[in-house]
Design a protein around this motif. Sequence first.
Motif, PDB file in Angstrom:
ATOM      1  N   VAL A  78       0.861  -1.186   0.000  1.00 43.48           N
ATOM      2  CA  VAL A  78       0.000   0.000   0.000  1.00 43.48           C
ATOM      3  C   VAL A  78       0.892   1.229   0.000  1.00 43.48           C
ATOM      4  CG1 VAL A  78      -1.769   1.305   1.242  1.00 43.48           C
ATOM      5  CG2 VAL A  78      -1.837  -1.202   1.248  1.00 43.48           C
ATOM      6  N   MET A  79       0.639   2.161  -0.906  1.00 39.81           N
ATOM      7  CA  MET A  79       1.403   3.390  -0.955  1.00 39.81           C
ATOM      8  C   MET A  79       0.478   4.541  -1.304  1.00 39.81           C
ATOM      9  SD  MET A  79       3.488   2.832  -4.561  1.00 39.81           S
ATOM     10  CE  MET A  79       4.461   4.317  -4.315  1.00 39.81           C
ATOM     11  N   ALA A  80       0.948   5.763  -1.082  1.00 44.07           N
ATOM     12  CA  ALA A  80       0.148   6.947  -1.385  1.00 44.07           C
ATOM     13  C   ALA A  80       1.061   8.026  -1.931  1.00 44.07           C
ATOM     14  CB  ALA A  80      -0.584   7.442  -0.138  1.00 44.07           C
ATOM     15  N   LEU A  81       0.523   8.823  -2.849  1.00 42.58           N
ATOM     16  CA  LEU A  81       1.288   9.910  -3.437  1.00 42.58           C
ATOM     17  C   LEU A  81       0.346  11.039  -3.825  1.00 42.58           C
ATOM     18  CD1 LEU A  81       0.835   9.739  -6.820  1.00 42.58           C
ATOM     19  CD2 LEU A  81       2.254   7.731  -6.497  1.00 42.58           C
ATOM     20  N   TYR A  89      -5.746  -0.462 -12.065  1.00 45.12           N
ATOM     21  CA  TYR A  89      -7.133  -0.107 -12.352  1.00 45.12           C
ATOM     22  C   TYR A  89      -7.598   1.016 -11.426  1.00 45.12           C
ATOM     23  CZ  TYR A  89      -7.644  -4.645 -14.772  1.00 45.12           C
ATOM     24  OH  TYR A  89      -7.518  -5.712 -15.613  1.00 45.12           O
ATOM     25  N   LEU A  90      -8.364   1.935 -11.974  1.00 40.70           N
ATOM     26  CA  LEU A  90      -9.134   2.893 -11.184  1.00 40.70           C
ATOM     27  C   LEU A  90     -10.592   2.535 -11.402  1.00 40.70           C
ATOM     28  CD1 LEU A  90      -9.186   5.391  -9.357  1.00 40.70           C
ATOM     29  CD2 LEU A  90      -9.259   6.806 -11.413  1.00 40.70           C
ATOM     30  N   GLY A  91     -11.192   1.876 -10.414  1.00 41.71           N
ATOM     31  CA  GLY A  91     -12.490   1.270 -10.658  1.00 41.71           C
ATOM     32  C   GLY A  91     -12.311   0.140 -11.666  1.00 41.71           C
ATOM     33  N   ASN A  92     -13.093   0.182 -12.749  1.00 40.79           N
ATOM     34  CA  ASN A  92     -12.970  -0.834 -13.794  1.00 40.79           C
ATOM     35  C   ASN A  92     -12.109  -0.367 -14.967  1.00 40.79           C
ATOM     36  OD1 ASN A  92     -14.675  -2.739 -12.499  1.00 40.79           O
ATOM     37  ND2 ASN A  92     -16.490  -1.621 -13.209  1.00 40.79           N
ATOM     38  N   ARG A  93     -11.575   0.845 -14.873  1.00 41.15           N
ATOM     39  CA  ARG A  93     -10.811   1.424 -15.983  1.00 41.15           C
ATOM     40  C   ARG A  93      -9.319   1.165 -15.812  1.00 41.15           C
ATOM     41  NH1 ARG A  93      -8.108   6.135 -16.929  1.00 41.15           N
ATOM     42  NH2 ARG A  93      -8.708   7.016 -14.905  1.00 41.15           N
ATOM     43  N   THR A  94      -8.681   0.715 -16.883  1.00 42.48           N
ATOM     44  CA  THR A  94      -7.236   0.507 -16.865  1.00 42.48           C
ATOM     45  C   THR A  94      -6.522   1.851 -16.881  1.00 42.48           C
ATOM     46  OG1 THR A  94      -7.286  -1.666 -17.933  1.00 42.48           O
ATOM     47  CG2 THR A  94      -5.268  -0.372 -18.178  1.00 42.48           C
ATOM     48  N   VAL A  95      -5.616   2.038 -15.918  1.00 44.20           N
ATOM     49  CA  VAL A  95      -4.781   3.242 -15.868  1.00 44.20           C
ATOM     50  C   VAL A  95      -3.422   2.956 -16.494  1.00 44.20           C
ATOM     51  CG1 VAL A  95      -3.664   4.925 -14.337  1.00 44.20           C
ATOM     52  CG2 VAL A  95      -5.975   4.117 -13.840  1.00 44.20           C
ATOM     53  N   ARG A 136      -4.029  10.502 -14.178  1.00 45.69           N
ATOM     54  CA  ARG A 136      -4.632  11.785 -14.532  1.00 45.69           C
ATOM     55  C   ARG A 136      -5.658  12.278 -13.519  1.00 45.69           C
ATOM     56  NH1 ARG A 136      -4.374   8.857 -19.468  1.00 45.69           N
ATOM     57  NH2 ARG A 136      -2.839   9.760 -20.912  1.00 45.69           N
ATOM     58  N   GLN A 137      -5.992  11.464 -12.528  1.00 44.50           N
ATOM     59  CA  GLN A 137      -6.985  11.880 -11.550  1.00 44.50           C
ATOM     60  C   GLN A 137      -6.753  11.160 -10.240  1.00 44.50           C
ATOM     61  OE1 GLN A 137     -10.210   9.924 -14.111  1.00 44.50           O
ATOM     62  NE2 GLN A 137     -11.107   9.797 -12.065  1.00 44.50           N
ATOM     63  N   PRO A 138      -7.254  11.721  -9.125  1.00 42.33           N
ATOM     64  CA  PRO A 138      -7.079  11.061  -7.832  1.00 42.33           C
ATOM     65  C   PRO A 138      -7.958   9.827  -7.707  1.00 42.33           C
ATOM     66  CG  PRO A 138      -8.471  12.981  -7.592  1.00 42.33           C
ATOM     67  CD  PRO A 138      -7.992  12.996  -9.011  1.00 42.33           C
ATOM     68  N   GLY A 139      -7.628   8.997  -6.723  1.00 39.87           N
ATOM     69  CA  GLY A 139      -8.412   7.794  -6.475  1.00 39.87           C
ATOM     70  C   GLY A 139      -7.518   6.671  -6.002  1.00 39.87           C
ATOM     71  N   ILE A 140      -8.112   5.510  -5.811  1.00 39.40           N
ATOM     72  CA  ILE A 140      -7.381   4.335  -5.352  1.00 39.40           C
ATOM     73  C   ILE A 140      -7.133   3.419  -6.540  1.00 39.40           C
ATOM     74  CG2 ILE A 140      -7.371   2.372  -3.778  1.00 39.40           C
ATOM     75  CD1 ILE A 140      -9.401   3.872  -2.057  1.00 39.40           C
ATOM     76  N   LEU A 186      -1.037  -8.333  -5.475  1.00 42.90           N
ATOM     77  CA  LEU A 186      -2.026  -7.280  -5.280  1.00 42.90           C
ATOM     78  C   LEU A 186      -1.387  -6.115  -4.536  1.00 42.90           C
ATOM     79  CD1 LEU A 186      -5.032  -6.360  -5.429  1.00 42.90           C
ATOM     80  CD2 LEU A 186      -5.363  -7.470  -3.203  1.00 42.90           C
ATOM     81  N   GLY A 187      -1.619  -4.914  -5.046  1.00 43.87           N
ATOM     82  CA  GLY A 187      -1.134  -3.707  -4.390  1.00 43.87           C
ATOM     83  C   GLY A 187      -2.115  -2.566  -4.581  1.00 43.87           C
ATOM     84  N   PHE A 188      -1.919  -1.484  -3.826  1.00 39.35           N
ATOM     85  CA  PHE A 188      -2.809  -0.327  -3.902  1.00 39.35           C
ATOM     86  C   PHE A 188      -1.983   0.949  -3.905  1.00 39.35           C
ATOM     87  CE2 PHE A 188      -5.235  -3.739  -2.025  1.00 39.35           C
ATOM     88  CZ  PHE A 188      -6.447  -3.678  -2.708  1.00 39.35           C
ATOM     89  N   VAL A 189      -2.327   1.850  -4.820  1.00 41.30           N
ATOM     90  CA  VAL A 189      -1.693   3.163  -4.888  1.00 41.30           C
ATOM     91  C   VAL A 189      -2.785   4.211  -4.720  1.00 41.30           C
ATOM     92  CG1 VAL A 189      -0.313   4.765  -6.256  1.00 41.30           C
ATOM     93  CG2 VAL A 189       0.078   2.290  -6.465  1.00 41.30           C
ATOM     94  N   HIS A 190      -2.735   4.945  -3.607  1.00 44.21           N
ATOM     95  CA  HIS A 190      -3.707   6.009  -3.358  1.00 44.21           C
ATOM     96  C   HIS A 190      -3.154   7.312  -3.922  1.00 44.21           C
ATOM     97  CE1 HIS A 190      -6.399   4.023  -0.233  1.00 44.21           C
ATOM     98  NE2 HIS A 190      -5.486   3.111  -0.528  1.00 44.21           N
TER      99      HIS A 190
END
Length: 256
Positions: free
Chosen positions: A127-130, A151-157, A176-180, A192-196
């Motif tokens: 888990v990381m945040a930026l 992914y941001l929701g169901n959209r590939t980033v 291009r936008q904030p989110g998890i 599995l990882g998460f970037v906030h």
Amino acid sequence: MPLKPNLTRFTNGGVYCTETYLLCDAGRLRFALVGSLSLGVPAGVYSGSITGAVRFSDDPPKLPAVKVTKDQDYCGEILPNQTYVIESNGGLKNVVVFIESAPPGKAADAQKENFLYNEGCRYVPRVMALQRGERLHVKSNDPKLHIPHGYLGNRTVFNLSLPFKGTSIDATSRIRQPGILKVVCDTHAWMLGFVHVFNHPYFAVTDDQGTFSIADLPAGTYVLKAWRKDGGVKSQEITVPDVGEVRDGGQDGGQA
């Protein structure tokens, strides 16, 4: 379980103080968000610093090890389950603590580099945040093909190919936008990882001891939130006064 703040206000030599604790329920597990807030005192400088800890008050569930289904020659047959990383005093790692609807704050440092590593067939950090505008590099330290897919929701980033050890790709322009961002690996199903990604600088990720710090918060009333995978988001209202000091002392909780 509803949030149950307990507030006590008093003055001490002209210093305004608040004591509060917040118990949070995460399904059948509970954690308490505790901490202290201090305010800088130079004349004309109203900037608070929030420090605290997130702790579990229950024993974590006994989860099975992660079964490795590919590249066992390098990754091994099983990997430790890192759903709950809890220190001996109950400190909980990998909780993202942040201010909701925060003021803009300082602009992102475009030279600050953040690295998401593919290491030992898992994401490090998990888990990381930026702040949006900072740089994100995705790098492999493994001699196996990784395909990090964010992914941001169901959209590939981003969907990247890291075929060799030492391969690194700058994914900054794709954010291009904030989110998890949920990050999986298309070649290793268990990764599995998460970037906030935030539009402001008022956030932190708890460390190995479960502690966190958020600096330079202007005076005002805010909603402090804590996010944990599988635990949802818990909230607490806090007030940083124009002058003086705020202390937010907590205790590990049980049932309300």
